[in-house]
Motif scaffolding. Structure first.
Motif, PDB file in Angstrom:
ATOM      1  N   ASP A  39      -5.680  52.443  50.106  1.00 21.20           N
ATOM      2  CA  ASP A  39      -4.543  51.532  50.289  1.00 21.20           C
ATOM      3  C   ASP A  39      -3.358  51.953  49.419  1.00 21.20           C
ATOM      4  OD1 ASP A  39      -6.054  50.088  52.049  1.00 21.20           O
ATOM      5  OD2 ASP A  39      -6.596  48.518  50.620  1.00 21.20           O
ATOM      6  N   ARG A  40      -3.643  52.345  48.185  1.00 21.42           N
ATOM      7  CA  ARG A  40      -2.549  52.728  47.274  1.00 21.42           C
ATOM      8  C   ARG A  40      -1.849  53.996  47.753  1.00 21.42           C
ATOM      9  NH1 ARG A  40      -2.471  50.164  42.284  1.00 21.42           N
ATOM     10  NH2 ARG A  40      -4.137  48.638  42.018  1.00 21.42           N
ATOM     11  N   LEU A  41      -2.618  54.934  48.241  1.00 22.87           N
ATOM     12  CA  LEU A  41      -2.013  56.163  48.755  1.00 22.87           C
ATOM     13  C   LEU A  41      -1.141  55.869  49.974  1.00 22.87           C
ATOM     14  CD1 LEU A  41      -5.034  58.592  48.326  1.00 22.87           C
ATOM     15  CD2 LEU A  41      -2.764  58.943  47.357  1.00 22.87           C
ATOM     16  N   ARG A  42      -1.628  55.011  50.847  1.00 28.48           N
ATOM     17  CA  ARG A  42      -0.852  54.681  52.049  1.00 28.48           C
ATOM     18  C   ARG A  42       0.406  53.908  51.690  1.00 28.48           C
ATOM     19  NH1 ARG A  42      -6.096  53.157  55.853  1.00 28.48           N
ATOM     20  NH2 ARG A  42      -6.537  55.311  56.513  1.00 28.48           N
ATOM     21  N   GLN A  43       0.310  53.034  50.697  1.00 30.84           N
ATOM     22  CA  GLN A  43       1.495  52.302  50.257  1.00 30.84           C
ATOM     23  C   GLN A  43       2.548  53.246  49.699  1.00 30.84           C
ATOM     24  OE1 GLN A  43      -0.048  49.422  47.495  1.00 30.84           O
ATOM     25  NE2 GLN A  43      -1.143  48.264  49.084  1.00 30.84           N
ATOM     26  N   ARG A  44       2.095  54.380  49.169  1.00 30.02           N
ATOM     27  CA  ARG A  44       3.020  55.371  48.627  1.00 30.02           C
ATOM     28  C   ARG A  44       3.572  56.284  49.723  1.00 30.02           C
ATOM     29  NH1 ARG A  44      -0.206  57.672  44.841  1.00 30.02           N
ATOM     30  NH2 ARG A  44       0.164  55.991  43.363  1.00 30.02           N
ATOM     31  N   GLY A  45       3.142  56.054  50.963  1.00 31.60           N
ATOM     32  CA  GLY A  45       3.662  56.838  52.071  1.00 31.60           C
ATOM     33  C   GLY A  45       2.769  57.976  52.507  1.00 31.60           C
ATOM     34  N   GLU A  46       1.585  58.096  51.910  1.00 31.01           N
ATOM     35  CA  GLU A  46       0.665  59.170  52.280  1.00 31.01           C
ATOM     36  C   GLU A  46      -0.161  58.745  53.496  1.00 31.01           C
ATOM     37  OE1 GLU A  46      -0.938  62.198  53.073  1.00 31.01           O
ATOM     38  OE2 GLU A  46       0.016  62.502  51.106  1.00 31.01           O
ATOM     39  N   LYS A  47      -0.010  59.477  54.589  1.00 29.26           N
ATOM     40  CA  LYS A  47      -0.730  59.141  55.817  1.00 29.26           C
ATOM     41  C   LYS A  47      -1.984  59.988  56.009  1.00 29.26           C
ATOM     42  CE  LYS A  47       3.502  57.657  58.183  1.00 29.26           C
ATOM     43  NZ  LYS A  47       4.389  57.870  59.363  1.00 29.26           N
ATOM     44  N   ARG A  48      -2.058  61.094  55.323  1.00 29.28           N
ATOM     45  CA  ARG A  48      -3.182  62.022  55.532  1.00 29.28           C
ATOM     46  C   ARG A  48      -4.344  61.662  54.605  1.00 29.28           C
ATOM     47  NH1 ARG A  48      -0.594  67.842  54.964  1.00 29.28           N
ATOM     48  NH2 ARG A  48      -2.787  68.409  55.316  1.00 29.28           N
ATOM     49  N   VAL A  49      -4.879  60.471  54.800  1.00 26.36           N
ATOM     50  CA  VAL A  49      -5.961  59.987  53.965  1.00 26.36           C
ATOM     51  C   VAL A  49      -6.990  59.271  54.844  1.00 26.36           C
ATOM     52  CG1 VAL A  49      -4.609  57.926  53.435  1.00 26.36           C
ATOM     53  CG2 VAL A  49      -6.549  58.506  52.007  1.00 26.36           C
ATOM     54  N   VAL A  50      -8.271  59.471  54.541  1.00 29.21           N
ATOM     55  CA  VAL A  50      -9.326  58.868  55.336  1.00 29.21           C
ATOM     56  C   VAL A  50     -10.514  58.534  54.443  1.00 29.21           C
ATOM     57  CG1 VAL A  50     -10.499  61.050  55.924  1.00 29.21           C
ATOM     58  CG2 VAL A  50     -10.642  59.086  57.498  1.00 29.21           C
ATOM     59  N   MET A  51     -11.254  57.507  54.827  1.00 28.36           N
ATOM     60  CA  MET A  51     -12.456  57.120  54.107  1.00 28.36           C
ATOM     61  C   MET A  51     -13.657  57.267  55.038  1.00 28.36           C
ATOM     62  SD  MET A  51     -13.350  53.547  52.104  1.00 28.36           S
ATOM     63  CE  MET A  51     -13.408  52.514  53.574  1.00 28.36           C
ATOM     64  N   LEU A  52     -14.617  58.058  54.622  1.00 25.12           N
ATOM     65  CA  LEU A  52     -15.852  58.233  55.379  1.00 25.12           C
ATOM     66  C   LEU A  52     -16.889  57.263  54.831  1.00 25.12           C
ATOM     67  CD1 LEU A  52     -16.031  62.150  55.434  1.00 25.12           C
ATOM     68  CD2 LEU A  52     -14.964  60.630  57.106  1.00 25.12           C
ATOM     69  N   SER A  53     -17.345  56.359  55.668  1.00 21.88           N
ATOM     70  CA  SER A  53     -18.345  55.390  55.235  1.00 21.88           C
ATOM     71  C   SER A  53     -19.240  55.041  56.411  1.00 21.88           C
ATOM     72  CB  SER A  53     -17.679  54.120  54.689  1.00 21.88           C
ATOM     73  OG  SER A  53     -17.138  53.365  55.745  1.00 21.88           O
ATOM     74  N   SER A  54     -20.275  54.258  56.122  1.00 21.77           N
ATOM     75  CA  SER A  54     -21.202  53.842  57.173  1.00 21.77           C
ATOM     76  C   SER A  54     -20.527  52.942  58.197  1.00 21.77           C
ATOM     77  CB  SER A  54     -22.401  53.116  56.549  1.00 21.77           C
ATOM     78  OG  SER A  54     -21.965  52.006  55.788  1.00 21.77           O
ATOM     79  N   GLN A  55     -19.370  52.403  57.841  1.00 16.34           N
ATOM     80  CA  GLN A  55     -18.643  51.540  58.770  1.00 16.34           C
ATOM     81  C   GLN A  55     -17.953  52.345  59.872  1.00 16.34           C
ATOM     82  OE1 GLN A  55     -16.003  49.390  56.186  1.00 16.34           O
ATOM     83  NE2 GLN A  55     -17.653  48.238  55.199  1.00 16.34           N
ATOM     84  N   LEU A  56     -17.838  53.644  59.656  1.00 13.52           N
ATOM     85  CA  LEU A  56     -17.214  54.524  60.649  1.00 13.52           C
ATOM     86  C   LEU A  56     -18.288  54.979  61.631  1.00 13.52           C
ATOM     87  CD1 LEU A  56     -14.402  55.815  61.194  1.00 13.52           C
ATOM     88  CD2 LEU A  56     -15.200  57.820  59.926  1.00 13.52           C
ATOM     89  N   GLN A  57     -18.219  54.498  62.868  1.00 20.30           N
ATOM     90  CA  GLN A  57     -19.277  54.734  63.840  1.00 20.30           C
ATOM     91  C   GLN A  57     -18.705  55.182  65.183  1.00 20.30           C
ATOM     92  OE1 GLN A  57     -22.527  54.567  63.245  1.00 20.30           O
ATOM     93  NE2 GLN A  57     -22.450  53.679  61.180  1.00 20.30           N
ATOM     94  N   GLY A  58     -19.587  55.748  66.028  1.00 24.28           N
ATOM     95  CA  GLY A  58     -19.279  56.044  67.421  1.00 24.28           C
ATOM     96  C   GLY A  58     -18.127  57.010  67.621  1.00 24.28           C
ATOM     97  N   PRO A  59     -17.328  56.780  68.664  1.00 21.64           N
ATOM     98  CA  PRO A  59     -16.209  57.677  68.988  1.00 21.64           C
ATOM     99  C   PRO A  59     -15.197  57.803  67.852  1.00 21.64           C
ATOM    100  CG  PRO A  59     -16.674  56.202  70.828  1.00 21.64           C
ATOM    101  CD  PRO A  59     -17.502  55.723  69.685  1.00 21.64           C
ATOM    102  N   ALA A  60     -14.989  56.719  67.112  1.00 16.99           N
ATOM    103  CA  ALA A  60     -14.033  56.779  66.001  1.00 16.99           C
ATOM    104  C   ALA A  60     -14.494  57.782  64.952  1.00 16.99           C
ATOM    105  CB  ALA A  60     -13.876  55.401  65.367  1.00 16.99           C
ATOM    106  N   ARG A  61     -15.800  57.782  64.658  1.00 20.93           N
ATOM    107  CA  ARG A  61     -16.341  58.739  63.700  1.00 20.93           C
ATOM    108  C   ARG A  61     -16.196  60.166  64.226  1.00 20.93           C
ATOM    109  NH1 ARG A  61     -22.335  59.207  60.867  1.00 20.93           N
ATOM    110  NH2 ARG A  61     -22.674  61.342  61.455  1.00 20.93           N
ATOM    111  N   ASP A  62     -16.523  60.376  65.498  1.00 17.47           N
ATOM    112  CA  ASP A  62     -16.409  61.723  66.075  1.00 17.47           C
ATOM    113  C   ASP A  62     -14.971  62.220  66.005  1.00 17.47           C
ATOM    114  OD1 ASP A  62     -19.105  61.622  66.645  1.00 17.47           O
ATOM    115  OD2 ASP A  62     -18.807  60.945  68.722  1.00 17.47           O
ATOM    116  N   GLN A  63     -14.037  61.337  66.283  1.00 15.86           N
ATOM    117  CA  GLN A  63     -12.623  61.729  66.254  1.00 15.86           C
ATOM    118  C   GLN A  63     -12.203  62.138  64.840  1.00 15.86           C
ATOM    119  OE1 GLN A  63      -9.981  58.699  67.670  1.00 15.86           O
ATOM    120  NE2 GLN A  63      -8.123  59.927  67.376  1.00 15.86           N
ATOM    121  N   VAL A  64     -12.640  61.374  63.841  1.00 16.11           N
ATOM    122  CA  VAL A  64     -12.293  61.698  62.465  1.00 16.11           C
ATOM    123  C   VAL A  64     -12.917  63.021  62.040  1.00 16.11           C
ATOM    124  CG1 VAL A  64     -12.663  61.022  60.057  1.00 16.11           C
ATOM    125  CG2 VAL A  64     -11.875  59.336  61.713  1.00 16.11           C
ATOM    126  N   LEU A  65     -14.196  63.209  62.359  1.00 16.66           N
ATOM    127  CA  LEU A  65     -14.881  64.443  61.944  1.00 16.66           C
ATOM    128  C   LEU A  65     -14.264  65.675  62.608  1.00 16.66           C
ATOM    129  CD1 LEU A  65     -18.646  63.394  61.826  1.00 16.66           C
ATOM    130  CD2 LEU A  65     -16.950  63.436  60.001  1.00 16.66           C
TER     131      LEU A  65
END
Length: 482
Positions: A77-103
């Motif tokens: 959240d802090r990075l995004r508030q600073r304008g950084e868009k190239r940030v991602v969090m990999l967690s168990s909450q990331l599932q299905g097509p969304a996970r495949d797209q991120v990977l």
């Protein structure tokens, strides 16, 4: 433009700071030179900058290993508030097509946050290996030593994970680590101490007044707690070893004091924990009754006090948790409440029911189901699944239990000191300690809190309540005027 000018320009333009804090530039220069680096800086010293700034000068993404989803989410959240868009969090909450797209698009991210458990997933590790990250960061690196053996064993796989990623430069960050813990971190991550650059600064936070309140029993402890939270300036945190008690005491304190109080622990729904954290950050809560799950992701500068209702398991955890107070440099207070027998609960919470070598062998050979190992079956099957032999497991855990007992005894020793508490803590962390000007601790200011437990003369409490407030105001004013 030379290197120093480049770093300061990036510091100003990207992060809005004019100067580096102590230890920051040394760490960053070490990393940019390609060195594995272990950095120990006190809480509030700006450790996130140590990987965020180099990320803008390195060719590929940075992988940050973090122990808690709340801590990762806070950084994202802090990075995004600073304008950084190239940030991602990999967690168990990331599932299905969304996970495949991120990977499939990991190469487009500059900051990639992940837990040790996620890095133990082969698909995640393979996707990260393809992007060849420029740096691996182990945030809260003391967890490698404190949690790795018996709580989060996936921390012990970080050595393999790093090798699988092509051995990128490694940054290990923590606020508290004794010389023994530092050696243990390096050993568990498979590093040669002579080849690791270490940036070590004092754990001392001189603006935090240290006190131990020794009370007769549980009822007296509750009375003292109520008096403390109504006398100390908010906001504050109270740490409990029990989730149930944290919730019960939050309700009780709210009823007794009229303060805005809420519990926080890992047994609560994620959305509720997030809500409480945000309310605390926005000053809608004056007090949080928490377990150790609360704090790592809370970057709040004006916490005025931290109270421990139960004994922490070790002094490292204690320094981590009290360090959440007074990050703005203003006078704050850390109080440890102690009643005779408290060490029994602390010992019970760190005791593992260790199975026999024979029982582990039968589980290993599938002669018995893992359920015979009891509540810790996942822990022991982890070691069996990763090639550890039963005799080695039993020997390692017996050694671990001895270490835990020694660590707890040092906490008990701290509660009974008749000499400077700060000097004791700094000695524990391998630092030379000088004399400290008051307000330092309750040893040099024994009347800091007054006497409020005179049940035989309750009519005097009202009079002494005034003394209590006066002494606390004097303490805070004295500290803030230095």
């Amino acid at each position: 433009m030379n290197k120093d000018e480049q770093l300061h320009r990036l510091l100003r333009e990207r992060f809005g700071y004019q100067h580096f804090r102590d230890g920051q530039q040394e760490t960053i220069e070490s990393l940019l030179a390609g060195h594995d680096t272990l950095t120990v800086l006190p809480t509030g010293a700006g450790k996130s900058l140590l990987y965020q700034l180099p990320a803008y000068l390195l060719p590929h993404g940075v992988v940050i290993v973090s122990p808690l989803i709340s801590l990762m989410q806070d950084q994202v959240d802090r990075l995004r508030q600073r304008g950084e868009k190239r940030v991602v969090m990999l967690s168990s909450q990331l599932q299905g097509p969304a996970r495949d797209q991120v990977l499939n698009s990991l190469g487009s991210f500059r900051f990639i946050f992940a837990s040790p458990e996620i890095l133990a997933t082969s698909a995640i590790l393979a996707a990260l290996r393809r992007i060849q990250p420029s740096m691996l960061v182990v945030d809260e690196a003391h967890c490698v030593s404190q949690w790795g053996p018996d709580f989060r064993p996936e921390y012990l796989l970080l050595k393999r994970a790093r090798q699988a990623l092509g051995s990128p430069r490694l940054l290990m960050l923590t606020a508290t680590a004794t010389p023994r813990v530092r050696r243990d971190i390096l050993n568990k991550l498979g590093l040669d101490r002579d080849r690791v650059h270490q940036v070590i600064r004092s754990v001392n936070r001189p603006n935090i007044f240290l006190a131990v309140d020794r009370v007769a029993d549980q009822a007296a402890k509750n009375d003292r707690l109520c008096q403390l939270v109504t006398s100390l300036p908010a906001p504050g945190i109270i740490y409990f070893a029990s989730r149930k008690l944290a919730s019960q005491m939050a309700d009780w304190l709210a009823e007794q004091t009229g303060l805005a109080v809420a519990p926080y622990h890992a047994g609560m729904a994620a959305v509720d924990r997030f809500k409480i954290q945000q309310q605390f950050m926005n000053n809608r809560l004056q007090l949080v009754c928490a377990t150790s799950a609360f704090g790592m992701g809370v970057d709040k500068n004006d916490i005025r006090y931290v109270i421990h209702y139960h004994l922490p398991a070790n002094l490292e955890s204690y320094m981590q948790e009290i360090g959440r107070a007074g990050r703005d440099g203003q006078q704050s207070v850390a109080v440890l409440l102690y009643a005779p027998g408290d060490e029994g609960l602390a010992s019970q919470l760190t005791t593992i029911n260790l199975p026999s070598v024979d029982l582990l062998t039968q589980v290993q050979h599938h002669q018995l189901r893992p359920s015979v190992l009891g509540d810790d079956q996942e822990l022991f099957t982890f070691y069996l699944d990763h090639g550890y032999q039963p005799a080695r497991i039993v020997t390692a855990f017996r050694k671990r239990q001895r270490q835990l007992a020694i660590s707890l005894q040092r906490v008990v020793d701290y509660t009974g000191l008749a000499t400077c508490r700060r000097r004791f803590l700094l000695d524990y962390f391998g630092e030379e300690a000088a004399d400290f000007p008051p307000p330092c601790c309750d040893v040099d200011q024994p009347q800091w809190a007054g006497e409020l437990t005179m049940k035989s003369a309750p009519h005097l409490v009202v009079c002494q309540q005034g003394d209590w407030h006066l002494r606390l105001r004097q303490l805070f004013n004295q500290g803030n005027n230095q």
